[in-house]
Design a protein around this motif. Structure first.
Motif, PDB file in Angstrom:
ATOM      1  N   LEU A  98      38.391  38.789  23.980  1.00  0.00           N
ATOM      2  CA  LEU A  98      37.116  39.469  24.228  1.00  0.00           C
ATOM      3  C   LEU A  98      36.532  39.084  25.589  1.00  0.00           C
ATOM      4  CD1 LEU A  98      35.471  39.214  20.704  1.00  0.00           C
ATOM      5  CD2 LEU A  98      36.153  41.307  21.884  1.00  0.00           C
ATOM      6  N   ILE A  99      36.593  37.802  25.912  1.00  0.00           N
ATOM      7  CA  ILE A  99      36.076  37.331  27.201  1.00  0.00           C
ATOM      8  C   ILE A  99      36.870  37.967  28.343  1.00  0.00           C
ATOM      9  CG2 ILE A  99      35.841  35.276  28.671  1.00  0.00           C
ATOM     10  CD1 ILE A  99      35.264  33.730  25.979  1.00  0.00           C
ATOM     11  N   THR A 100      38.169  38.049  28.176  1.00  0.00           N
ATOM     12  CA  THR A 100      39.020  38.659  29.204  1.00  0.00           C
ATOM     13  C   THR A 100      38.722  40.151  29.349  1.00  0.00           C
ATOM     14  OG1 THR A 100      40.729  37.026  28.690  1.00  0.00           O
ATOM     15  CG2 THR A 100      41.409  38.947  29.969  1.00  0.00           C
ATOM     16  N   ILE A 101      38.465  40.820  28.249  1.00  0.00           N
ATOM     17  CA  ILE A 101      38.081  42.235  28.307  1.00  0.00           C
ATOM     18  C   ILE A 101      36.767  42.388  29.065  1.00  0.00           C
ATOM     19  CG2 ILE A 101      37.273  44.196  26.917  1.00  0.00           C
ATOM     20  CD1 ILE A 101      39.355  43.316  24.787  1.00  0.00           C
ATOM     21  N   GLY A 102      35.810  41.499  28.800  1.00  0.00           N
ATOM     22  CA  GLY A 102      34.537  41.536  29.530  1.00  0.00           C
ATOM     23  C   GLY A 102      34.728  41.360  31.024  1.00  0.00           C
ATOM     24  N   TRP A 103      35.612  40.431  31.412  1.00  0.00           N
ATOM     25  CA  TRP A 103      35.899  40.223  32.827  1.00  0.00           C
ATOM     26  C   TRP A 103      36.522  41.483  33.435  1.00  0.00           C
ATOM     27  CZ3 TRP A 103      34.749  37.351  36.818  1.00  0.00           C
ATOM     28  CH2 TRP A 103      35.554  37.406  37.945  1.00  0.00           C
ATOM     29  N   SER A 104      37.486  42.081  32.735  1.00  0.00           N
ATOM     30  CA  SER A 104      38.165  43.273  33.241  1.00  0.00           C
ATOM     31  C   SER A 104      37.212  44.460  33.362  1.00  0.00           C
ATOM     32  CB  SER A 104      39.332  43.649  32.333  1.00  0.00           C
ATOM     33  OG  SER A 104      40.290  42.634  32.342  1.00  0.00           O
ATOM     34  N   LYS A 105      36.354  44.639  32.360  1.00  0.00           N
ATOM     35  CA  LYS A 105      35.402  45.751  32.398  1.00  0.00           C
ATOM     36  C   LYS A 105      34.390  45.571  33.533  1.00  0.00           C
ATOM     37  CE  LYS A 105      33.913  47.724  28.608  1.00  0.00           C
ATOM     38  NZ  LYS A 105      34.443  49.065  28.575  1.00  0.00           N
ATOM     39  N   HIS A 106      33.987  44.323  33.777  1.00  0.00           N
ATOM     40  CA  HIS A 106      33.012  44.098  34.854  1.00  0.00           C
ATOM     41  C   HIS A 106      33.628  44.421  36.216  1.00  0.00           C
ATOM     42  CE1 HIS A 106      33.982  40.544  37.324  1.00  0.00           C
ATOM     43  NE2 HIS A 106      32.865  40.816  37.955  1.00  0.00           N
ATOM     44  N   LYS A 107      34.936  44.164  36.366  1.00  0.00           N
ATOM     45  CA  LYS A 107      35.590  44.458  37.645  1.00  0.00           C
ATOM     46  C   LYS A 107      35.667  45.951  37.907  1.00  0.00           C
ATOM     47  CE  LYS A 107      39.561  42.563  37.821  1.00  0.00           C
ATOM     48  NZ  LYS A 107      40.834  41.845  37.993  1.00  0.00           N
ATOM     49  N   LYS A 108      35.787  46.757  36.867  1.00  0.00           N
ATOM     50  CA  LYS A 108      35.891  48.206  37.022  1.00  0.00           C
ATOM     51  C   LYS A 108      34.534  48.878  37.203  1.00  0.00           C
ATOM     52  CE  LYS A 108      40.134  48.384  34.377  1.00  0.00           C
ATOM     53  NZ  LYS A 108      40.758  48.730  33.125  1.00  0.00           N
ATOM     54  N   ALA A 109      33.477  48.200  36.776  1.00  0.00           N
ATOM     55  CA  ALA A 109      32.137  48.784  36.859  1.00  0.00           C
ATOM     56  C   ALA A 109      31.668  48.834  38.314  1.00  0.00           C
ATOM     57  CB  ALA A 109      31.158  47.965  36.021  1.00  0.00           C
ATOM     58  N   LEU A 110      30.899  49.856  38.626  1.00  0.00           N
ATOM     59  CA  LEU A 110      30.404  50.031  39.985  1.00  0.00           C
ATOM     60  C   LEU A 110      28.956  49.573  40.144  1.00  0.00           C
ATOM     61  CD1 LEU A 110      31.956  53.543  40.715  1.00  0.00           C
ATOM     62  CD2 LEU A 110      32.835  51.303  41.384  1.00  0.00           C
ATOM     63  N   GLU A 111      28.168  49.669  39.084  1.00  0.00           N
ATOM     64  CA  GLU A 111      26.751  49.303  39.144  1.00  0.00           C
ATOM     65  C   GLU A 111      26.548  47.883  38.630  1.00  0.00           C
ATOM     66  OE1 GLU A 111      24.821  52.184  36.745  1.00  0.00           O
ATOM     67  OE2 GLU A 111      25.207  53.834  38.126  1.00  0.00           O
ATOM     68  N   SER A 112      25.546  47.224  39.186  1.00  0.00           N
ATOM     69  CA  SER A 112      25.243  45.846  38.805  1.00  0.00           C
ATOM     70  C   SER A 112      24.921  45.720  37.320  1.00  0.00           C
ATOM     71  CB  SER A 112      24.086  45.306  39.633  1.00  0.00           C
ATOM     72  OG  SER A 112      24.482  45.121  40.963  1.00  0.00           O
ATOM     73  N   GLN A 113      24.127  46.668  36.806  1.00  0.00           N
ATOM     74  CA  GLN A 113      23.734  46.586  35.399  1.00  0.00           C
ATOM     75  C   GLN A 113      24.942  46.702  34.475  1.00  0.00           C
ATOM     76  OE1 GLN A 113      20.514  45.707  34.423  1.00  0.00           O
ATOM     77  NE2 GLN A 113      20.669  45.292  36.602  1.00  0.00           N
ATOM     78  N   SER A 114      25.907  47.519  34.839  1.00  0.00           N
ATOM     79  CA  SER A 114      27.127  47.645  34.033  1.00  0.00           C
ATOM     80  C   SER A 114      27.944  46.366  34.083  1.00  0.00           C
ATOM     81  CB  SER A 114      27.977  48.808  34.535  1.00  0.00           C
ATOM     82  OG  SER A 114      27.282  50.013  34.418  1.00  0.00           O
ATOM     83  N   LYS A 115      27.983  45.737  35.242  1.00  0.00           N
ATOM     84  CA  LYS A 115      28.704  44.471  35.388  1.00  0.00           C
ATOM     85  C   LYS A 115      28.060  43.394  34.511  1.00  0.00           C
ATOM     86  CE  LYS A 115      30.358  45.213  40.102  1.00  0.00           C
ATOM     87  NZ  LYS A 115      31.771  44.924  40.045  1.00  0.00           N
TER      88      LYS A 115
END
Length: 140
Positions: A98-115
């Protein structure tokens, strides 16, 4: 070797949990205060990610070196044995995924709030899973 791994796994857990808690708090504060995602935020989340992955690797080494690890999977009636031989490793692997998924999703996000949201949600879930399966009696 087993004793060293056991002590390292126990000691490193404090650092990994501390970094994970800090990453969750910093990300939640950034999310709720609508701040800009900075390189400092990224580094805190990355250090937490690295710490839990090191903990996982040491835990897996310990598990396969341990006399009560893999060999005791047949002893599911004993609560303590079930926790250390099955629940603790399985739930913590799920938490680290789950933590790794969170890291991966944050890298793909473009906006700060999504990160911030990706890190806050997935790191928090991982933290809750980890805290739920720490063998507290062995820690204190």
């Amino acid at each position: 070797m087993y004793t060293f791994l056991q002590k390292f796994h126990s000691g490193w857990a404090y650092l990994a949990l501390l970094l994970l808690v800090v990453a969750v708090i910093v990300s939640a504060l950034g999310l709720f205060s609508k701040k800009e995602f900075t390189s400092g935020n990224r580094k805190i989340a990355l250090f937490a990610l690295i710490a839990v992955h090191i903990q996982l690797l040491v835990g897996l080494l310990l598990y396969f070196q341990s006399p009560i690890g893999f060999a005791m999977l047949g002893e599911m009636k004993d609560k303590a044995m079930r926790l250390t031989s099955l629940e603790h490793p399985l739930i913590n692997i799920i938490a680290i995924i789950l933590i790794t998924i969170g890291w991966s999703k944050h890298k793909k996000a473009l906006e700060s709030q999504s990160k911030f949201k990706s890190i806050t949600v997935f790191y928090s879930l991982g933290l809750l899973f980890i805290l739920s399966r720490i063998p507290w009696k062995l820690w204190f």
